[in-house]
Design a protein around this motif. Structure first.
Motif, PDB file in Angstrom:
ATOM      1  N   LEU A 209      -0.064   5.072  10.845  1.00  0.00           N
ATOM      2  CA  LEU A 209       0.550   4.129   9.914  1.00  0.00           C
ATOM      3  C   LEU A 209      -0.245   4.040   8.613  1.00  0.00           C
ATOM      4  O   LEU A 209       0.323   3.973   7.516  1.00  0.00           O
ATOM      5  CB  LEU A 209       0.649   2.755  10.568  1.00  0.00           C
ATOM      6  N   THR A 210      -1.559   4.060   8.727  1.00  0.00           N
ATOM      7  CA  THR A 210      -2.406   4.010   7.533  1.00  0.00           C
ATOM      8  C   THR A 210      -2.211   5.259   6.689  1.00  0.00           C
ATOM      9  O   THR A 210      -2.166   5.196   5.455  1.00  0.00           O
ATOM     10  CB  THR A 210      -3.881   3.859   7.933  1.00  0.00           C
ATOM     11  N   GLN A 211      -2.054   6.408   7.336  1.00  0.00           N
ATOM     12  CA  GLN A 211      -1.841   7.643   6.585  1.00  0.00           C
ATOM     13  C   GLN A 211      -0.497   7.626   5.878  1.00  0.00           C
ATOM     14  O   GLN A 211      -0.376   8.138   4.755  1.00  0.00           O
ATOM     15  CB  GLN A 211      -1.944   8.861   7.517  1.00  0.00           C
ATOM     16  N   ILE A 212       0.513   7.028   6.491  1.00  0.00           N
ATOM     17  CA  ILE A 212       1.815   6.893   5.831  1.00  0.00           C
ATOM     18  C   ILE A 212       1.667   6.074   4.547  1.00  0.00           C
ATOM     19  O   ILE A 212       2.255   6.393   3.506  1.00  0.00           O
ATOM     20  CB  ILE A 212       2.843   6.261   6.784  1.00  0.00           C
ATOM     21  N   ALA A 213       0.868   5.010   4.611  1.00  0.00           N
ATOM     22  CA  ALA A 213       0.618   4.204   3.411  1.00  0.00           C
ATOM     23  C   ALA A 213      -0.071   5.039   2.332  1.00  0.00           C
ATOM     24  O   ALA A 213       0.299   4.990   1.154  1.00  0.00           O
ATOM     25  CB  ALA A 213      -0.209   2.983   3.770  1.00  0.00           C
ATOM     26  N   ARG A 214      -1.069   5.829   2.716  1.00  0.00           N
ATOM     27  CA  ARG A 214      -1.762   6.673   1.748  1.00  0.00           C
ATOM     28  C   ARG A 214      -0.796   7.678   1.116  1.00  0.00           C
ATOM     29  O   ARG A 214      -0.803   7.902  -0.102  1.00  0.00           O
ATOM     30  CB  ARG A 214      -2.915   7.420   2.424  1.00  0.00           C
ATOM     31  N   ASP A 215       0.034   8.294   1.980  1.00  0.00           N
ATOM     32  CA  ASP A 215       0.977   9.290   1.475  1.00  0.00           C
ATOM     33  C   ASP A 215       1.992   8.656   0.534  1.00  0.00           C
ATOM     34  O   ASP A 215       2.386   9.258  -0.477  1.00  0.00           O
ATOM     35  CB  ASP A 215       1.695   9.968   2.644  1.00  0.00           C
ATOM     36  N   THR A 216       2.436   7.449   0.858  1.00  0.00           N
ATOM     37  CA  THR A 216       3.387   6.747  -0.004  1.00  0.00           C
ATOM     38  C   THR A 216       2.756   6.434  -1.351  1.00  0.00           C
ATOM     39  O   THR A 216       3.405   6.537  -2.400  1.00  0.00           O
ATOM     40  CB  THR A 216       3.859   5.451   0.676  1.00  0.00           C
ATOM     41  N   LEU A 217       1.496   6.077  -1.323  1.00  0.00           N
ATOM     42  CA  LEU A 217       0.783   5.788  -2.562  1.00  0.00           C
ATOM     43  C   LEU A 217       0.693   7.042  -3.439  1.00  0.00           C
ATOM     44  O   LEU A 217       0.846   6.970  -4.664  1.00  0.00           O
ATOM     45  CB  LEU A 217      -0.615   5.267  -2.227  1.00  0.00           C
ATOM     46  N   GLY A 218       0.439   8.182  -2.810  1.00  0.00           N
ATOM     47  CA  GLY A 218       0.482   9.452  -3.521  1.00  0.00           C
ATOM     48  C   GLY A 218      -0.710   9.749  -4.406  1.00  0.00           C
ATOM     49  O   GLY A 218      -0.619  10.597  -5.300  1.00  0.00           O
ATOM     50  N   THR A 219      -1.814   9.091  -4.196  1.00  0.00           N
ATOM     51  CA  THR A 219      -3.015   9.356  -4.978  1.00  0.00           C
ATOM     52  C   THR A 219      -4.239   9.118  -4.110  1.00  0.00           C
ATOM     53  O   THR A 219      -4.162   8.432  -3.089  1.00  0.00           O
ATOM     54  CB  THR A 219      -3.068   8.465  -6.236  1.00  0.00           C
ATOM     55  N   ASP A 220      -5.340   9.714  -4.494  1.00  0.00           N
ATOM     56  CA  ASP A 220      -6.552   9.579  -3.694  1.00  0.00           C
ATOM     57  C   ASP A 220      -7.112   8.164  -3.788  1.00  0.00           C
ATOM     58  O   ASP A 220      -7.052   7.514  -4.841  1.00  0.00           O
ATOM     59  CB  ASP A 220      -7.615  10.566  -4.162  1.00  0.00           C
ATOM     60  N   LEU A 221      -7.665   7.702  -2.675  1.00  0.00           N
ATOM     61  CA  LEU A 221      -8.345   6.415  -2.614  1.00  0.00           C
ATOM     62  C   LEU A 221      -9.851   6.646  -2.539  1.00  0.00           C
ATOM     63  O   LEU A 221     -10.314   7.637  -1.967  1.00  0.00           O
ATOM     64  CB  LEU A 221      -7.888   5.625  -1.391  1.00  0.00           C
TER      65      LEU A 221
END
Length: 443
Positions: A209-221
């Motif tokens: 689920l956390t990776q889905i959020a990262r992918d949706t954001l579309g930029t590096d954190l």
């Protein structure tokens, strides 16, 4: 070579001498030594010049939990735990818990206090679990569980069971308590009666689920070392802060609240330029209340009362509670973050993450969005069972400053947003997208 060996022995001797001297300085003083019982029951501590021991106590058992050297400065630096005597009471402060455990002196360790017995009978194990829950669990009525009736599940005297069968019996006894802080740990496994959200299918674990959020954001954190925090300030002025857990690899000699406040400075320095912020706690299972306070300290410029908590006192009728403790959030500095903040929540947001939400709800610039949280706010009171297995239970009631308790029901969001499995399985994150729309409208 002989000279070299002599030098080594001199160094070793100096080190041993330093330890001895420091131990004399930092061993428990006369007022602190002795046997102490928690005001609310459940815990006994013994302090001598050389050792400290903790026991978990109920009306049917008193079992050794842990021992540690009574070098109080070393314990403070390594574990963040301190003791002090105030008005003839021992105050034990443990890093991660906001309020002290207050203990009263007793004459001697009860005669029945002993080590757990791995060969304890199933009935003894059941009785130690049932009694600890009966005397200290705070939320039977909230979950609609008739705990007295569960007594009928006890094995008969003399019954034998495999460890697997015994663990299954204890698990069955706890059913209906949808509480992630009720848990049994054994060498053969771990059980809790907590229920997952109905949208949490097998492939949607917290990491996915956390990776889905990262992918949706579309930029590096950018990750913050030693923490579960990742962040980014987007070109449109919206800051995104993902907090995966409320844990921290606390450096030796510091406390978690101070260490997290310093660590979050890295985020705060960047977010000073943000027009608005999103703090994502949806999949955060919790950790340390002190870590939560370290984060929240960056959003105020003066001390703020944020909630109260009471502890069930172990009385037979279950009605006794300790005097309320008021948690006061202290500011990190005089330049807090004041931008509008959207905090994202779900039914997977639990424990210390809920403490962060309860704290942030007291701030005018904060709104919450998503699902009600898991509703597991209490600290965990630990017990040893008769065979050495570990039991954890919820014994404290947290209340917002307006008197509301969210245990068992969760903290409701200001802006409800349903979470379902279908878009998540497709790699979509509708709640995060909606949050960004709202955050940009605040710019």
């Amino acid at each position: 070579m002989k000279r070299f060996l002599n030098q080594i022995w001199i160094v070793i001797g100096a080190f041993v001498a330093a330890i001895v001297v420091s131990w004399v300085i930092y061993m428990p003083n006369g007022d602190e030594r002795g046997v102490w019982r928690a005001q609310t029951g459940g815990t006994i501590i013994t302090l001598t010049p050389f050792t400290a021991k903790m026991y978990s106590e109920t009306s049917v058992s008193c079992l050794h939990q842990l021992s540690f050297p009574a070098h109080l400065k070393l314990v403070e630096m390594a574990e963040g735990a301190t003791v002090s005597v105030i008005d003839s009471q021992l105050h034990l402060n443990v890093d991660g818990s906001l309020d002290p455990m207050i203990l009263e002196r007793i004459d001697a360790l009860p005669d029945n206090c002993s080590a757990a017995n791995p060969d304890a009978t199933p009935r003894d194990v059941f009785d130690s679990m049932w009694t600890a829950m009966d005397e200290h669990y705070a939320f039977f009525d909230l979950h609609g569980v008739d705990w007295d009736a569960r007594r009928a599940l006890a094995p008969a005297m003399g019954d034998t069971m495999t460890d697997s069968a015994l663990l299954a019996l204890l698990s069955d006894t706890l059913q209906g308590l949808d509480d992630g802080h009720v848990q049994i740990g054994a060498p053969i496994g771990y059980v809790s009666p907590a229920q997952d959200p109905d949208w949490l299918v097998d492939t949607l674990n917290r990491d996915a689920l956390t990776q889905i959020a990262r992918d949706t954001l579309g930029t590096d954190l950018t990750p913050v070392d030693l923490t579960g925090i990742e962040y980014v300030l987007l070109p449109d002025g919206v800051g995104y802060v993902l907090i995966r857990h409320m844990g921290l690899d606390t450096p030796f000699g510091t406390t978690s609240e101070t260490a997290m406040a310093l660590a979050f400075s890295q985020v705060a320095d960047v977010m000073t330029d943000a027009n608005s912020m999103i703090i994502d706690l949806r999949y955060n299972p919790g950790g340390s209340d002190s870590v939560s306070f370290g984060v929240a300290s960056h959003f105020i410029d003066a001390p703020l009362d944020v909630f109260t908590k009471t502890t069930r006192d172990g009385s037979e009728n279950g009605s006794g509670q300790s005097a309320p403790f008021t948690a006061v959030l202290q500011p990190f500095d005089a330049t807090p973050l004041t931008q509008p903040v959207i905090v994202l929540t779900s039914q997977l947001t639990g424990s210390a993450a809920e403490i962060l939400i309860m704290t942030m709800r007291e701030l005018a610039q904060v709104i919450t969005m998503g699902q009600p949280t898991s509703g597991g706010l209490s600290d965990i009171l630990g017990f040893k069972l008769a065979n050495g297995w570990d039991l954890g239970l919820s014994h404290q009631t947290y209340r917002a400053m307006d008197g509301q308790s969210f245990e068992g029901v969760g903290i409701p969001p200001d802006i409800p947003f349903a979470i379902t499995a279908a878009p998540l399985l497709a790699g979509e994150d509708p709640l995060l997208r909606a949050a960004f729309v709202r955050a940009r409208s605040a710019n």
